[in-house]
Design a protein around this motif. Structure first.
Motif, PDB file in Angstrom:
ATOM      1  N   GLY A 120       0.831  -1.198   0.000  1.00  0.00           N
ATOM      2  CA  GLY A 120       0.000   0.000   0.000  1.00  0.00           C
ATOM      3  C   GLY A 120       0.866   1.248   0.000  1.00  0.00           C
ATOM      4  N   ALA A 121       1.996   1.164   0.683  1.00  0.00           N
ATOM      5  CA  ALA A 121       2.977   2.254   0.750  1.00  0.00           C
ATOM      6  C   ALA A 121       4.303   1.633   1.150  1.00  0.00           C
ATOM      7  CB  ALA A 121       2.556   3.295   1.776  1.00  0.00           C
ATOM      8  N   TRP A 122       5.401   2.294   0.793  1.00  0.00           N
ATOM      9  CA  TRP A 122       6.714   1.854   1.235  1.00  0.00           C
ATOM     10  C   TRP A 122       7.669   3.035   1.155  1.00  0.00           C
ATOM     11  CZ3 TRP A 122      11.381   1.729  -1.405  1.00  0.00           C
ATOM     12  CH2 TRP A 122      11.333   1.930  -2.784  1.00  0.00           C
ATOM     13  N   GLY A 123       8.776   2.907   1.877  1.00  0.00           N
ATOM     14  CA  GLY A 123       9.774   3.956   1.861  1.00  0.00           C
ATOM     15  C   GLY A 123      10.952   3.567   2.740  1.00  0.00           C
ATOM     16  N   TYR A 124      11.745   4.554   3.081  1.00  0.00           N
ATOM     17  CA  TYR A 124      12.876   4.311   3.975  1.00  0.00           C
ATOM     18  C   TYR A 124      13.099   5.558   4.800  1.00  0.00           C
ATOM     19  CZ  TYR A 124      15.877   7.239   1.131  1.00  0.00           C
ATOM     20  OH  TYR A 124      16.417   8.315   0.472  1.00  0.00           O
ATOM     21  N   GLU A 125      13.770   5.388   5.920  1.00  0.00           N
ATOM     22  CA  GLU A 125      14.097   6.503   6.816  1.00  0.00           C
ATOM     23  C   GLU A 125      15.372   6.156   7.562  1.00  0.00           C
ATOM     24  OE1 GLU A 125      10.955   5.150  10.287  1.00  0.00           O
ATOM     25  OE2 GLU A 125      10.233   6.181   8.492  1.00  0.00           O
ATOM     26  N   ALA A 126      16.039   7.166   8.055  1.00  0.00           N
ATOM     27  CA  ALA A 126      17.236   6.936   8.866  1.00  0.00           C
ATOM     28  C   ALA A 126      16.828   6.227  10.152  1.00  0.00           C
ATOM     29  CB  ALA A 126      17.912   8.261   9.192  1.00  0.00           C
ATOM     30  N   ARG A 127      17.713   5.396  10.661  1.00  0.00           N
ATOM     31  CA  ARG A 127      17.453   4.749  11.944  1.00  0.00           C
ATOM     32  C   ARG A 127      17.449   5.811  13.035  1.00  0.00           C
ATOM     33  NH1 ARG A 127      20.911  -0.627  12.525  1.00  0.00           N
ATOM     34  NH2 ARG A 127      19.467  -0.978  14.228  1.00  0.00           N
ATOM     35  N   GLY A 128      17.008   5.443  14.203  1.00  0.00           N
ATOM     36  CA  GLY A 128      16.892   6.366  15.317  1.00  0.00           C
ATOM     37  C   GLY A 128      18.205   7.006  15.725  1.00  0.00           C
ATOM     38  N   PRO A 129      18.154   7.956  16.655  1.00  0.00           N
ATOM     39  CA  PRO A 129      19.352   8.661  17.115  1.00  0.00           C
ATOM     40  C   PRO A 129      20.440   7.686  17.579  1.00  0.00           C
ATOM     41  CG  PRO A 129      17.376   9.571  18.118  1.00  0.00           C
ATOM     42  CD  PRO A 129      16.956   8.345  17.371  1.00  0.00           C
ATOM     43  N   GLY A 130      21.647   7.935  17.118  1.00  0.00           N
ATOM     44  CA  GLY A 130      22.787   7.121  17.524  1.00  0.00           C
ATOM     45  C   GLY A 130      22.916   5.793  16.809  1.00  0.00           C
ATOM     46  N   ALA A 131      21.998   5.488  15.905  1.00  0.00           N
ATOM     47  CA  ALA A 131      22.054   4.217  15.175  1.00  0.00           C
ATOM     48  C   ALA A 131      22.425   4.489  13.720  1.00  0.00           C
ATOM     49  CB  ALA A 131      20.711   3.498  15.241  1.00  0.00           C
ATOM     50  N   ALA A 132      23.357   3.723  13.204  1.00  0.00           N
ATOM     51  CA  ALA A 132      23.776   3.867  11.808  1.00  0.00           C
ATOM     52  C   ALA A 132      22.787   3.156  10.893  1.00  0.00           C
ATOM     53  CB  ALA A 132      25.170   3.265  11.634  1.00  0.00           C
ATOM     54  N   GLY A 133      22.719   3.627   9.657  1.00  0.00           N
ATOM     55  CA  GLY A 133      21.941   2.926   8.648  1.00  0.00           C
ATOM     56  C   GLY A 133      20.547   3.471   8.459  1.00  0.00           C
ATOM     57  N   LYS A 134      19.689   2.606   7.946  1.00  0.00           N
ATOM     58  CA  LYS A 134      18.328   3.002   7.589  1.00  0.00           C
ATOM     59  C   LYS A 134      17.348   1.889   7.923  1.00  0.00           C
ATOM     60  CE  LYS A 134      18.749   1.268   2.886  1.00  0.00           C
ATOM     61  NZ  LYS A 134      20.033   0.634   3.157  1.00  0.00           N
ATOM     62  N   VAL A 135      16.084   2.229   7.817  1.00  0.00           N
ATOM     63  CA  VAL A 135      14.995   1.264   7.931  1.00  0.00           C
ATOM     64  C   VAL A 135      14.179   1.360   6.651  1.00  0.00           C
ATOM     65  CG1 VAL A 135      12.872   0.648   9.154  1.00  0.00           C
ATOM     66  CG2 VAL A 135      14.861   1.464  10.442  1.00  0.00           C
ATOM     67  N   VAL A 136      14.034   0.242   5.953  1.00  0.00           N
ATOM     68  CA  VAL A 136      13.138   0.170   4.804  1.00  0.00           C
ATOM     69  C   VAL A 136      11.827  -0.387   5.341  1.00  0.00           C
ATOM     70  CG1 VAL A 136      12.712  -0.865   2.544  1.00  0.00           C
ATOM     71  CG2 VAL A 136      15.041  -0.170   3.186  1.00  0.00           C
ATOM     72  N   TRP A 137      10.733   0.273   5.036  1.00  0.00           N
ATOM     73  CA  TRP A 137       9.436  -0.139   5.565  1.00  0.00           C
ATOM     74  C   TRP A 137       8.419  -0.284   4.435  1.00  0.00           C
ATOM     75  CZ3 TRP A 137       5.551   3.163   4.333  1.00  0.00           C
ATOM     76  CH2 TRP A 137       5.896   4.483   4.049  1.00  0.00           C
ATOM     77  N   LEU A 138       7.402  -1.059   4.723  1.00  0.00           N
ATOM     78  CA  LEU A 138       6.270  -1.182   3.814  1.00  0.00           C
ATOM     79  C   LEU A 138       5.028  -1.380   4.650  1.00  0.00           C
ATOM     80  CD1 LEU A 138       5.153  -4.426   3.379  1.00  0.00           C
ATOM     81  CD2 LEU A 138       7.523  -4.577   2.645  1.00  0.00           C
ATOM     82  N   GLU A 139       3.894  -1.021   4.084  1.00  0.00           N
ATOM     83  CA  GLU A 139       2.616  -1.177   4.773  1.00  0.00           C
ATOM     84  C   GLU A 139       1.631  -1.894   3.868  1.00  0.00           C
ATOM     85  OE1 GLU A 139       1.454   2.727   6.058  1.00  0.00           O
ATOM     86  OE2 GLU A 139       2.857   2.666   7.741  1.00  0.00           O
ATOM     87  N   VAL A 140       0.849  -2.753   4.478  1.00  0.00           N
ATOM     88  CA  VAL A 140      -0.166  -3.534   3.769  1.00  0.00           C
ATOM     89  C   VAL A 140      -1.412  -3.544   4.648  1.00  0.00           C
ATOM     90  CG1 VAL A 140      -0.753  -5.798   2.822  1.00  0.00           C
ATOM     91  CG2 VAL A 140       1.601  -5.007   2.749  1.00  0.00           C
ATOM     92  N   SER A 141      -2.566  -3.337   4.032  1.00  0.00           N
ATOM     93  CA  SER A 141      -3.807  -3.388   4.807  1.00  0.00           C
ATOM     94  C   SER A 141      -4.434  -4.771   4.699  1.00  0.00           C
ATOM     95  CB  SER A 141      -4.783  -2.322   4.327  1.00  0.00           C
ATOM     96  OG  SER A 141      -5.105  -2.547   2.975  1.00  0.00           O
ATOM     97  N   ARG A 142      -5.217  -5.084   5.698  1.00  0.00           N
ATOM     98  CA  ARG A 142      -5.977  -6.321   5.715  1.00  0.00           C
ATOM     99  C   ARG A 142      -7.048  -6.251   4.631  1.00  0.00           C
ATOM    100  NH1 ARG A 142      -6.232  -9.788  10.098  1.00  0.00           N
ATOM    101  NH2 ARG A 142      -8.074 -11.047   9.920  1.00  0.00           N
ATOM    102  N   PRO A 143      -7.407  -7.360   4.008  1.00  0.00           N
ATOM    103  CA  PRO A 143      -8.462  -7.300   2.988  1.00  0.00           C
ATOM    104  C   PRO A 143      -9.751  -6.722   3.563  1.00  0.00           C
ATOM    105  CG  PRO A 143      -7.410  -9.454   2.976  1.00  0.00           C
ATOM    106  CD  PRO A 143      -6.897  -8.711   4.178  1.00  0.00           C
ATOM    107  N   PRO A 144     -10.485  -5.927   2.780  1.00  0.00           N
ATOM    108  CA  PRO A 144     -11.727  -5.331   3.268  1.00  0.00           C
ATOM    109  C   PRO A 144     -12.709  -6.394   3.733  1.00  0.00           C
ATOM    110  CG  PRO A 144     -11.192  -4.542   1.052  1.00  0.00           C
ATOM    111  CD  PRO A 144     -10.200  -5.607   1.403  1.00  0.00           C
ATOM    112  N   GLY A 145     -13.408  -6.085   4.806  1.00  0.00           N
ATOM    113  CA  GLY A 145     -14.444  -6.971   5.308  1.00  0.00           C
ATOM    114  C   GLY A 145     -13.953  -8.116   6.168  1.00  0.00           C
ATOM    115  N   GLN A 146     -12.651  -8.280   6.297  1.00  0.00           N
ATOM    116  CA  GLN A 146     -12.119  -9.369   7.101  1.00  0.00           C
ATOM    117  C   GLN A 146     -11.788  -8.838   8.492  1.00  0.00           C
ATOM    118  OE1 GLN A 146      -9.116 -11.540   5.041  1.00  0.00           O
ATOM    119  NE2 GLN A 146      -9.093 -13.166   6.536  1.00  0.00           N
ATOM    120  N   VAL A 147     -12.447  -9.380   9.501  1.00  0.00           N
ATOM    121  CA  VAL A 147     -12.249  -8.954  10.878  1.00  0.00           C
ATOM    122  C   VAL A 147     -11.305  -9.932  11.553  1.00  0.00           C
ATOM    123  CG1 VAL A 147     -13.426  -8.534  13.074  1.00  0.00           C
ATOM    124  CG2 VAL A 147     -14.558  -7.971  10.922  1.00  0.00           C
TER     125      VAL A 147
END
Length: 158
Positions: A122-149
């Protein structure tokens, strides 16, 4: 590994430390499948739900493989789940952002990972890791199928 924590927004969080680990792609896929089962995504109960689970596992394989091939390997793998939305995070030590490769034939192996993310996440990207940590975090997001509880089969199965 930490399991079942909740973050400040109330999301369920699972972490898998990977520094120096072997077979990280299969470990992350298995870890994700177990979390999805605990969170009610598996069994899916519908074709759309099954496809979404397969998409999530493919996306996990892609981002973890990319960290192995282009960033010296993943350091940490994190899943966050809240309000029908799953966020997958892969932390590595490389400051280099993910880069799309020049288009190539879909029949040729390799070089399609970010295109898969564009298509299935649904979306994806990257960001720097938190303070004092080297590197990055690659992230992605996915939603649950509609109507599924969570924990309940889709309406057509009731």
């Amino acid at each position: 590994m930490t399991d079942g924590d909740a973050d400040a927004e109330g999301a369920q969080v699972r972490r898998l430390l990977l520094r120096g680990a072997r077979s990280v792609v299969s470990r992350c896929r298995d870890f994700t499948a177990e979390a999805l089962a605990d969170w009610g995504w598996i069994p899916a109960g519908s074709e759309a739900g099954e496809e979404r689970v397969e998409d999530v596992l493919l996306l996990v394989s892609e981002v973890v493989t990319n960290a192995c091939l282009h960033a010296g390997g993943p350091e940490e793998f994190v899943l966050r789940y809240a309000r029908g939305r799953l966020r997958v995070e892969v932390a590595d030590l490389s400051p280099e952002p993910p880069r799309l490769r020049a288009p190539r034939s879909p029949g040729l192996p390799g070089g399609h990972g970010l295109m898969v993310l564009d298509r299935l996440a649904g979306a994806w990207g990257y960001e720097a890791r938190g303070p004092g940590a080297a590197g990055k975090v690659v992230w992605l997001e996915v939603s649950r199928p509609p109507g599924q509880v969570p924990g309940r089969p889709p309406a057509e199965l009731l």
